[in-house]
Design a protein around this motif. Structure first.
Motif, PDB file in Angstrom:
ATOM      1  N   ALA A  80       0.757  -1.308  -0.040  1.00 59.96           N
ATOM      2  CA  ALA A  80      -0.080   0.069   0.136  1.00 59.96           C
ATOM      3  C   ALA A  80       0.886   1.376  -0.027  1.00 59.96           C
ATOM      4  O   ALA A  80       0.342   2.268  -0.189  1.00 59.96           O
ATOM      5  CB  ALA A  80      -0.954  -0.178   1.137  1.00 59.96           C
ATOM      6  N   SER A  81       1.990   1.010   0.267  1.00 60.73           N
ATOM      7  CA  SER A  81       3.013   2.215   0.295  1.00 60.73           C
ATOM      8  C   SER A  81       3.940   2.558  -1.007  1.00 60.73           C
ATOM      9  O   SER A  81       4.831   3.164  -0.907  1.00 60.73           O
ATOM     10  CB  SER A  81       4.191   2.278   1.506  1.00 60.73           C
ATOM     11  N   GLY A  82       3.388   2.032  -2.145  1.00 61.04           N
ATOM     12  CA  GLY A  82       4.256   1.992  -3.318  1.00 61.04           C
ATOM     13  C   GLY A  82       5.283   1.071  -3.717  1.00 61.04           C
ATOM     14  O   GLY A  82       5.956   1.263  -4.725  1.00 61.04           O
ATOM     15  N   PHE A  83       5.170  -0.023  -2.836  1.00 66.28           N
ATOM     16  CA  PHE A  83       6.532  -0.987  -3.027  1.00 66.28           C
ATOM     17  C   PHE A  83       5.697  -1.908  -4.164  1.00 66.28           C
ATOM     18  O   PHE A  83       4.526  -2.096  -4.289  1.00 66.28           O
ATOM     19  CB  PHE A  83       6.878  -1.606  -1.782  1.00 66.28           C
ATOM     20  N   ARG A  84       6.618  -2.854  -4.746  1.00 62.42           N
ATOM     21  CA  ARG A  84       6.147  -3.961  -5.553  1.00 62.42           C
ATOM     22  C   ARG A  84       6.946  -5.362  -5.360  1.00 62.42           C
ATOM     23  O   ARG A  84       8.198  -5.083  -5.246  1.00 62.42           O
ATOM     24  CB  ARG A  84       5.823  -3.513  -6.646  1.00 62.42           C
TER      25      ARG A  84
END
Length: 100
Positions: A80-84
């Motif tokens: 949810a914080s922009g990591f993948r």
């Protein structure tokens, strides 16, 4: 069972050195999530890898199949914080014997 290498890609190459308060709070939840998966037996090894001006994360997991590895990755609160995650199969591994 199958093994997978999960590479956690941060939102920018300089992370965690310029992590915001919100991102660092998310990292705490991320660490707690993977600690639970290690205790449950699906996560074999998890940790940060420092490279250049930043870092990325890695996990080696033992799960039923790639879909199960994807479920682990998708369940990480850090997403949810922009990591993948990149999820890569490992057809075989060599491991040291368990410590006694």
């Amino acid at each position: 069972m199958a093994y997978f290498f999960l590479r956690l890609q941060p939102p920018r190459p300089t992370f965690p050195h310029d992590g915001t308060g919100e991102e660092m709070a998310a990292m705490k939840r991320h660490a707690e999530y993977w600690h639970r998966n290690a205790l449950a037996g699906s996560a074999i090894i998890v940790g940060p890898v420092f490279e250049g001006e930043g870092a990325w994360g890695m996990a080696i997991v033992e799960v039923e199949d790639q879909a199960a590895a994807q479920v682990l990755a998708d369940g990480d609160p850090i997403i949810a914080s922009g990591f993948r995650f990149d999820i890569l199969p490992m057809p075989s591994i060599i491991s040291r014997p368990p410590a006694v």
